[in-house]
Design an enzyme around this catalytic site. Structure first.
Site, PDB file in Angstrom:
ATOM      1  N   GLY A   1      69.022   6.314   9.832  1.00  0.00           N
ATOM      2  CA  GLY A   1      68.606   6.066   8.453  1.00  0.00           C
ATOM      3  C   GLY A   1      67.691   7.174   7.948  1.00  0.00           C
TER       4      GLY A   1
ATOM      5  N   ALA B   1      64.573  -5.848  15.997  1.00  0.00           N
ATOM      6  CA  ALA B   1      64.036  -6.385  14.736  1.00  0.00           C
ATOM      7  C   ALA B   1      64.960  -5.936  13.598  1.00  0.00           C
ATOM      8  CB  ALA B   1      62.593  -5.935  14.512  1.00  0.00           C
ATOM      9  N   LEU B   2      66.225  -6.176  13.819  1.00  0.00           N
ATOM     10  CA  LEU B   2      67.252  -5.609  12.938  1.00  0.00           C
ATOM     11  C   LEU B   2      67.255  -6.272  11.564  1.00  0.00           C
ATOM     12  CD1 LEU B   2      70.085  -5.423  15.628  1.00  0.00           C
ATOM     13  CD2 LEU B   2      68.467  -3.637  14.932  1.00  0.00           C
TER      14      LEU B   2
ATOM     15  N   ARG C   1      58.894  -3.239  10.037  1.00  0.00           N
ATOM     16  CA  ARG C   1      57.457  -3.514   9.875  1.00  0.00           C
ATOM     17  C   ARG C   1      57.158  -4.352   8.623  1.00  0.00           C
ATOM     18  NH1 ARG C   1      57.483   1.600  12.283  1.00  0.00           N
ATOM     19  NH2 ARG C   1      56.229   1.712  14.180  1.00  0.00           N
TER      20      ARG C   1
ATOM     21  N   ASP D   1      63.581   7.518   7.884  1.00  0.00           N
ATOM     22  CA  ASP D   1      62.908   8.392   8.847  1.00  0.00           C
ATOM     23  C   ASP D   1      63.537   9.780   8.744  1.00  0.00           C
ATOM     24  OD1 ASP D   1      61.189   6.351  10.030  1.00  0.00           O
ATOM     25  OD2 ASP D   1      63.061   5.479  10.709  1.00  0.00           O
TER      26      ASP D   1
ATOM     27  N   MET E   1      65.433  -0.062  17.692  1.00  0.00           N
ATOM     28  CA  MET E   1      64.359  -0.703  18.452  1.00  0.00           C
ATOM     29  C   MET E   1      64.366  -2.204  18.153  1.00  0.00           C
ATOM     30  SD  MET E   1      61.308   2.010  18.802  1.00  0.00           S
ATOM     31  CE  MET E   1      60.568   1.767  17.209  1.00  0.00           C
TER      32      MET E   1
ATOM     33  N   GLN F   1      57.215   6.403  22.368  1.00  0.00           N
ATOM     34  CA  GLN F   1      57.147   7.006  21.030  1.00  0.00           C
ATOM     35  C   GLN F   1      56.062   6.362  20.175  1.00  0.00           C
ATOM     36  OE1 GLN F   1      61.345   5.772  19.930  1.00  0.00           O
ATOM     37  NE2 GLN F   1      60.430   5.526  17.918  1.00  0.00           N
TER      38      GLN F   1
ATOM     39  N   HIS G   1      69.544  -1.643   9.007  1.00  0.00           N
ATOM     40  CA  HIS G   1      70.340  -1.368  10.211  1.00  0.00           C
ATOM     41  C   HIS G   1      71.801  -1.745   9.961  1.00  0.00           C
ATOM     42  CE1 HIS G   1      66.306  -2.067  12.199  1.00  0.00           C
ATOM     43  NE2 HIS G   1      66.671  -0.922  12.744  1.00  0.00           N
TER      44      HIS G   1
ATOM     45  N   SER H   1      62.400  -2.091   6.337  1.00  0.00           N
ATOM     46  CA  SER H   1      61.782  -1.643   7.586  1.00  0.00           C
ATOM     47  C   SER H   1      61.453  -2.868   8.423  1.00  0.00           C
ATOM     48  CB  SER H   1      60.483  -0.899   7.259  1.00  0.00           C
ATOM     49  OG  SER H   1      59.678  -0.812   8.415  1.00  0.00           O
TER      50      SER H   1
HETATM   51  O1  PAF Z   1      64.453   4.896  14.508  1.00  0.00           O
HETATM   52  C1  PAF Z   1      64.269   4.180  15.504  1.00  0.00           C
HETATM   53  O2  PAF Z   1      64.398   2.941  15.464  1.00  0.00           O
HETATM   54  C2  PAF Z   1      63.841   4.826  16.816  1.00  0.00           C
HETATM   55  O3  PAF Z   1      63.005   5.908  16.587  1.00  0.00           O
HETATM   56  C3  PAF Z   1      65.028   5.215  17.700  1.00  0.00           C
HETATM   57  C4  PAF Z   1      65.879   6.289  17.056  1.00  0.00           C
HETATM   58  C5  PAF Z   1      65.870   3.986  18.014  1.00  0.00           C
HETATM   59  C6  PAF Z   1      64.504   5.778  19.039  1.00  0.00           C
HETATM   60  O4  PAF Z   1      63.740   4.844  19.727  1.00  0.00           O
END
Ligand code: PAF
Length: 277
Positions: free
Chosen positions: A146, A30-31, A186, A149, A28, A59, A35, A184
């Protein structure tokens, strides 16, 4: 690196690349270095490394969380390029979910009703829809996720089973800052004071591993007390669950062999972490 904004561009780009295995990292944006660890594996283990950057609105169960989610495509693009990405898919919301077009939705049974599923209704449905769509478009041989999660990894493994596709899910270890805080997107939203205190979450989890042979109840009481001692932290939940089914371990059993899952709020920021016992 090819940047694709539409499904059509993506299909063209995929057919223009030499044939070979595709390693895929959905994100999503904001790497960060967490990542990057997935990117390095995807790059090293495949002929083609593809990524996606899409803040998936369906989501998010909390509109403020969606609004405040950090976005910086130029920085993301640089990090992907530095890590040898061949192709990034960065669609708009309308491109991903055209109005009036039905999406394929999946059910994950008990996996989606506990912990993150219970606290964030609809979250895993939304993750399943977007990852299912991305897998259909990209058809990866390997996809990297990762373990921060942890529950998401279990859900995605179930998704692949339901879709009946060949994609191999590769869980990757949590990456941490030097002081232990799980990386993260966040974290960027924490105030300096909260950022300075946040490592207490992992410090507590680490200490709790010394109690792995004690009962889950004792271990939970310890973790709750440690977090309660930091006034800036609010514990949303601490749960000890089976690594495969994610179902709660009875309080009277020892924690060993299971996983501890924690969610802590600091101000408006929700931090998540886990540890194996
Ligand atoms: O883990 C995430 O960043 C998100 O849940 C994902 C897997 C890219 C799906 O939007």
């Amino acid at each position: 690196m090819i940047v694709c904004k539409t499904k059509k561009e993506l299909a063209q780009a995929l057919s223009s690349l030499p044939k070979g295995s595709i390693g895929f990292v959905p994100t999503m944006g904001a790497l960060h270095q967490g990542h990057a660890s997935l990117f390095k594996r995807a790059r090293a283990e495949n002929d083609i490394f593809a990524a996606s950057v899409f803040v998936n609105p369906i989501q998010f169960n909390n509109p403020d969380d969606l609004k405040n989610y950090p976005r910086n495509f130029e920085a993301d693009r640089k990090l992907l390029e530095q890590n040898g990405c061949d192709l990034v898919f960065a669609p708009s919301e309308e491109e991903m979910y055209p109005q009036g077009e039905a999406v394929k939705s999946y059910s994950f049974g008990a996996l989606e009703t506990v912990m993150e599923g219970a606290q964030r209704p609809g979250h895993f449905k939304g993750v399943g829809v977007v990852v299912g769509l991305l897998f259909e478009l990209i058809k990866p041989d390997n996809a990297y996720f990762g373990e921060k999660d942890f529950q998401q990894v279990a859900v995605i493994q179930d998704l692949v089973r339901q879709m009946g596709i060949h994609t191999r899910i590769v869980p990757c270890p949590i990456q941490r800052a030097e002081d232990g805080l799980a990386l993260s997107s966040r974290n960027a939203l924490l105030t300096p004071r909260h950022r300075a205190l946040a490592p207490e979450i992992y410090a507590t989890l680490k200490k709790s591993t010394q109690m792995a042979n004690q009962t889950c109840r004792e271990l939970k009481d310890f973790v709750c007390a440690q977090i309660a001692a930091v006034p800036e932290m609010e514990l949303e939940y601490f749960e000890i669950a089976r690594p495969d089914s994610l179902q709660s371990v009875p309080d009277t059993e020892p924690a060993a062999g299971n996983v501890g899952f924690i969610v802590v709020w600091m101000g408006k920021v929700r931090l998540i972490d886990n540890i194996r016992y």
